[in-house]
Design a protein around this motif. Structure first.
Motif, PDB file in Angstrom:
ATOM      1  N   SER A 161       0.823  -1.225   0.000  1.00 44.72           N
ATOM      2  CA  SER A 161       0.000   0.000   0.000  1.00 44.72           C
ATOM      3  C   SER A 161       0.855   1.273   0.000  1.00 44.72           C
ATOM      4  O   SER A 161       0.800   2.060   0.939  1.00 44.72           O
ATOM      5  CB  SER A 161      -0.955   0.008   1.200  1.00 44.72           C
ATOM      6  N   PRO A 162       1.625   1.506  -1.075  1.00 44.31           N
ATOM      7  CA  PRO A 162       2.523   2.660  -1.115  1.00 44.31           C
ATOM      8  C   PRO A 162       1.853   3.998  -1.446  1.00 44.31           C
ATOM      9  O   PRO A 162       2.472   5.042  -1.352  1.00 44.31           O
ATOM     10  CB  PRO A 162       3.498   2.284  -2.226  1.00 44.31           C
ATOM     11  N   CYS A 163       0.579   3.957  -1.817  1.00 44.84           N
ATOM     12  CA  CYS A 163      -0.103   5.178  -2.268  1.00 44.84           C
ATOM     13  C   CYS A 163      -0.800   5.906  -1.121  1.00 44.84           C
ATOM     14  O   CYS A 163      -1.043   5.354  -0.057  1.00 44.84           O
ATOM     15  CB  CYS A 163      -1.104   4.836  -3.363  1.00 44.84           C
ATOM     16  N   LYS A 164      -1.144   7.182  -1.392  1.00 46.17           N
ATOM     17  CA  LYS A 164      -1.849   8.005  -0.410  1.00 46.17           C
ATOM     18  C   LYS A 164      -3.303   7.543  -0.274  1.00 46.17           C
ATOM     19  O   LYS A 164      -3.794   6.771  -1.092  1.00 46.17           O
ATOM     20  CB  LYS A 164      -1.799   9.473  -0.839  1.00 46.17           C
ATOM     21  N   ASP A 165      -3.995   8.043   0.754  1.00 43.94           N
ATOM     22  CA  ASP A 165      -5.379   7.644   1.038  1.00 43.94           C
ATOM     23  C   ASP A 165      -6.341   7.894  -0.124  1.00 43.94           C
ATOM     24  O   ASP A 165      -7.295   7.158  -0.311  1.00 43.94           O
ATOM     25  CB  ASP A 165      -5.905   8.379   2.277  1.00 43.94           C
ATOM     26  N   HIS A 166      -6.117   8.970  -0.883  1.00 45.96           N
ATOM     27  CA  HIS A 166      -7.026   9.337  -1.973  1.00 45.96           C
ATOM     28  C   HIS A 166      -6.570   8.767  -3.322  1.00 45.96           C
ATOM     29  O   HIS A 166      -6.979   9.237  -4.366  1.00 45.96           O
ATOM     30  CB  HIS A 166      -7.177  10.855  -2.053  1.00 45.96           C
ATOM     31  N   GLN A 167      -5.711   7.731  -3.271  1.00 50.18           N
ATOM     32  CA  GLN A 167      -5.200   7.105  -4.487  1.00 50.18           C
ATOM     33  C   GLN A 167      -5.335   5.586  -4.410  1.00 50.18           C
ATOM     34  O   GLN A 167      -5.500   5.039  -3.338  1.00 50.18           O
ATOM     35  CB  GLN A 167      -3.707   7.432  -4.675  1.00 50.18           C
ATOM     36  N   CYS A 173      -3.383   1.919  -6.044  1.00 46.37           N
ATOM     37  CA  CYS A 173      -2.118   1.449  -6.600  1.00 46.37           C
ATOM     38  C   CYS A 173      -2.372   0.596  -7.830  1.00 46.37           C
ATOM     39  O   CYS A 173      -3.235  -0.268  -7.831  1.00 46.37           O
ATOM     40  CB  CYS A 173      -1.378   0.651  -5.535  1.00 46.37           C
ATOM     41  N   LEU A 174      -1.625   0.872  -8.888  1.00 49.47           N
ATOM     42  CA  LEU A 174      -1.719   0.101 -10.120  1.00 49.47           C
ATOM     43  C   LEU A 174      -0.372  -0.575 -10.341  1.00 49.47           C
ATOM     44  O   LEU A 174       0.635   0.096 -10.566  1.00 49.47           O
ATOM     45  CB  LEU A 174      -2.061   1.031 -11.286  1.00 49.47           C
ATOM     46  N   PHE A 220       5.166   0.300 -10.302  1.00 48.44           N
ATOM     47  CA  PHE A 220       3.774   0.571  -9.946  1.00 48.44           C
ATOM     48  C   PHE A 220       3.503   2.055 -10.143  1.00 48.44           C
ATOM     49  O   PHE A 220       4.437   2.851 -10.268  1.00 48.44           O
ATOM     50  CB  PHE A 220       3.491   0.174  -8.477  1.00 48.44           C
ATOM     51  N   SER A 221       2.236   2.436 -10.165  1.00 46.64           N
ATOM     52  CA  SER A 221       1.885   3.862 -10.184  1.00 46.64           C
ATOM     53  C   SER A 221       0.691   4.089  -9.279  1.00 46.64           C
ATOM     54  O   SER A 221      -0.118   3.189  -9.050  1.00 46.64           O
ATOM     55  CB  SER A 221       1.594   4.336 -11.611  1.00 46.64           C
ATOM     56  N   CYS A 222       0.622   5.302  -8.748  1.00 50.39           N
ATOM     57  CA  CYS A 222      -0.500   5.699  -7.893  1.00 50.39           C
ATOM     58  C   CYS A 222      -1.450   6.545  -8.724  1.00 50.39           C
ATOM     59  O   CYS A 222      -1.035   7.519  -9.351  1.00 50.39           O
ATOM     60  CB  CYS A 222       0.005   6.491  -6.693  1.00 50.39           C
ATOM     61  N   LYS A 223      -2.715   6.157  -8.747  1.00 50.68           N
ATOM     62  CA  LYS A 223      -3.718   6.875  -9.528  1.00 50.68           C
ATOM     63  C   LYS A 223      -4.749   7.478  -8.584  1.00 50.68           C
ATOM     64  O   LYS A 223      -5.082   6.885  -7.559  1.00 50.68           O
ATOM     65  CB  LYS A 223      -4.437   5.917 -10.490  1.00 50.68           C
TER      66      LYS A 223
END
Length: 102
Positions: free
Chosen positions: A8-14, A16-17, A23-26
């Motif tokens: 879970s490297p992404c922020k709360d409002h994103q 993970c792809l 990977f990228s955070c969308k």
């Protein structure tokens, strides 16, 4: 390929792809507070101004609620995404918070 999204490297409002070797955070849909993927059907919870309907977060039309939200005289309600705004009716203009005839 290592699934970086598992951490879970992404922020709360994103969301993970996972991609090949990376990977990228969308960004989550505007109707969501937190999400597991793209679109209004992947929300963890619905944002303010939205309601869960048919397993999707859909906009609440505040202008069609039984209780009027724009209560000043000669004022119309305009629904917006996740909210609404009150505007003076046609032929009227806002003068110090009151709609007066133009």
């Amino acid at each position: 390929d290592f699934d970086e999204c598992a951490a879970s490297p992404c922020k709360d409002h994103q969301y993970c792809l996972n991609t090949d070797g990376s990977f990228s955070c969308k960004a989550c849909d505007a109707s969501c507070v937190g999400c597991t993927g793209e679109g209004s059907d992947k929300c963890k919870t619905c944002a303010s101004g939205y309601v869960e309907e048919d397993e999707k977060c859909t906009d609440i039309d505040e202008c069609n609620l039984p209780e009027k939200v724009c209560t000043k005289e000669n004022q119309d309600c305009v629904n917006t995404s996740g909210s609404y705004k009150c505007v003076c009716s046609e032929g009227f203009e806002d003068k110090d918070g009151t709609c007066v005839q133009t």
